[in-house]
Design an enzyme around this catalytic site. Structure first.
Site, short mmCIF file in Angstrom:
data_model
loop_
_atom_site.label_atom_id
_atom_site.label_comp_id
_atom_site.label_asym_id
_atom_site.label_seq_id
_atom_site.Cartn_x
_atom_site.Cartn_y
_atom_site.Cartn_z
N SER A 96 0.82 -1.22 0.00
CA SER A 96 0.00 0.00 0.00
C SER A 96 0.85 1.27 0.00
O SER A 96 1.57 1.52 -0.95
CB SER A 96 -0.96 -0.04 1.19
OG SER A 96 -1.77 1.10 1.22
N ASP A 243 -5.77 2.30 -3.65
CA ASP A 243 -7.11 2.08 -3.10
C ASP A 243 -7.60 3.35 -2.42
O ASP A 243 -8.69 3.38 -1.86
CB ASP A 243 -7.16 0.86 -2.15
CG ASP A 243 -6.20 0.95 -0.99
OD1 ASP A 243 -5.40 1.90 -0.94
OD2 ASP A 243 -6.24 0.05 -0.13
MG MG Z 1 -3.51 1.56 0.00
#
Ligand code: MG
Length: 459
Positions: A96, A243
């Site tokens: 991430s 995301d």
């Molecule tokens: Mg992320």
């Protein structure tokens, strides 16, 4: 042996994250499911991600599983492909927004959501026992590359918004891909929406030469300067696995994630004529303020997107998300989704005819203060119990889902133990900075006072 944290396995490459470790985890995953429907494997732009992805694919195939490699894609794009390809599992090699030396492993269930904790426990047990899966030569799984994952995902998002209205606005957008996994998808998406797209850090580079991959105000100074310098309408930035999306308005001002959360919560509840919005206890009061008058309700969860998405599924929520720019659109998929967030904000601006700063000015204004106070790990549960008893005696509304949240008439405070340090974090939010500081100091005082009275946690 616990391997999975709130968002999968995260480790430092070359330290714990080595080829034997990845192979051991892959063996545990191969053992935890039965061959049948395929497994989708995708990865982010980190230097180790393709190699880790291939170790994963190869180990699964040697265990008899069919693998579809979708390669380098945002996390939500892999999730979307899991459901579209009717896979039983998705595996994403990603860390991430973490610094470049990290990488990680994340598992997605066949419904596109993060796997529940019991599945992770099964995998952990297999890894601890050194179990894998072996099949004879005639049952080895096939590894197939699928080059259409990005296109499938972008097509899916385009179908969610009013493309003609967005295209009429002819937005100029500066997009900071942060050298991450959004490179194959977000520039294409914005162009398909009729935007003029100027990219920053628009090539994949796992050393993150532009800036660290957490999209904070401090990390996005180039974007904040570039948007007004080019006369663009807005700026958009993603974290490393895309995301999340955060925004910069036309003047170069960074938009805190809770404002986008509030803006879109209001919009999706308005469109649905009510409904449930799910967000962690750390979310701004502004979400409740805008959702309630429209007949909607807010349901709080523990912090962490997997719990938010599971709760959204259970309650048929119309919208959800976190204050860090991780927003979830159940009409598309139950996953935090950076590109879908970008499209939804453009859709909102196009249909309302507003500019971003004008839209944000219509939201309730709150100030958030973040503090922390030392508290030994072996006493913090008792400390929070004592504070809860103290505040309960004055009749305040209290939530104990994750730490202790105390609602006051004009704000709230949240006391949460740190997961990694001997600390209790104290967040306070109110309509003025002074009041937020007062509430935060009240929280700190209450923790210190309780600490003097608290013995060790009960065994
Ligand atoms: Mg992320």
């Amino acid at each position: 042996m616990r391997l999975f944290g709130t968002n999968g396995i995260r480790e430092v490459v070359g330290e714990r994250l080595t080829a034997p470790f990845v192979t051991a985890v892959a063996g545990g995953i191969a053992k935890s499911i039965e061959p049948g429907r395929p497994v989708v494997v995708g990865w982010d732009g980190r230097t180790s991600s393709p190699a880790m992805g291939r170790l994963m694919s190869a180990t699964l195939a040697m265990g008899g599983h069919r693998v579809i490699e979708v390669g380098l894609l945002p996390t939500p794009a892999v999730q979307y492909n899991v459901t579209r390809l009717d896979a039983q599992l998705g595996i994403i090699l990603t860390a991430s927004h973490n610094p470049p030396e990290f990488n990680g492993i994340k598992c997605i269930a066949g419904d596109g959501l993060e796997v529940p904790r019991d599945v992770e426990e099964r995998i952990e047990a297999s890894v601890a026992a050194g179990e894998g899966r072996s099949v004879p030569f005639d049952r080895i799984g096939e590894i197939r590359s699928d080059a259409h994952g990005a296109e499938r995902y972008v097509d899916g998002i385009v179908a969610q918004v009013d493309v003609a209205s967005i295209a009429r606005r002819k937005f100029t957008v500066v997009l900071d891909c942060g050298n991450g996994a959004s490179v194959p998808t977000s520039p294409t998406l914005l162009r398909r929406l009729g935007c003029r797209v100027i990219t920053l850090n628009g090539h994949v580079d796992g050393t993150f030469p532009g800036h660290l991959s957490e999209p904070t105000e401090a990390n996005l100074v180039d974007l904040e300067r570039t948007v007004p310098a080019l006369g663009a309408d807005l700026g958009i930035a993603h974290d490393g696995d895309a995301d999340r999306a955060v925004f910069v308005d036309a003047s170069g001002r960074y938009v805190p994630g809770e404002q986008t959360l509030t803006l879109l919560a209001r919009e999706f509840v308005r469109r649905a004529g009510g409904g449930t919005v799910v967000t962690p206890v750390s979310a701004s009061q502004s979400v409740e303020d805008v959702v309630r008058p429209l007949g909607g309700e807010v349901v709080y969860t523990r912090v962490g997107s997997p719990v938010v998405t599971r709760e959204m599924l259970r309650r048929h929520a119309v919208f959800g998300g976190e204050e860090n720019g991780g927003l979830i659109f159940p009409g598309f998929q139950l996953a935090r989704d950076g590109a879908m967030t970008a499209a939804a904000v453009l859709d909102y601006l196009a249909t309302s005819g507003e500019l971003l700063h004008v839209a944000l000015a219509t939201l309730p204004k709150y100030f958030l203060v973040k503090e922390k106070v030392h508290c030994p790990v072996d006493r913090r549960d008792r400390v929070l119990e004592l504070v809860a008893a103290d505040v309960a005696s004055d009749g305040s509304r209290v939530l104990t889902l994750d730490g202790l949240k105390v609602f006051r008439d004009d704000g709230w405070m949240l006391l949460r133990p740190s997961g990694t340090e001997p600390l209790i974090r104290v967040f306070a939010e109110a309509k003025t900075r002074e009041r937020a500081e007062f509430l935060a100091n009240d929280g700190l005082d209450r923790v210190r006072s309780a600490l003097q009275r608290a013995g060790p946690n009960p065994p």
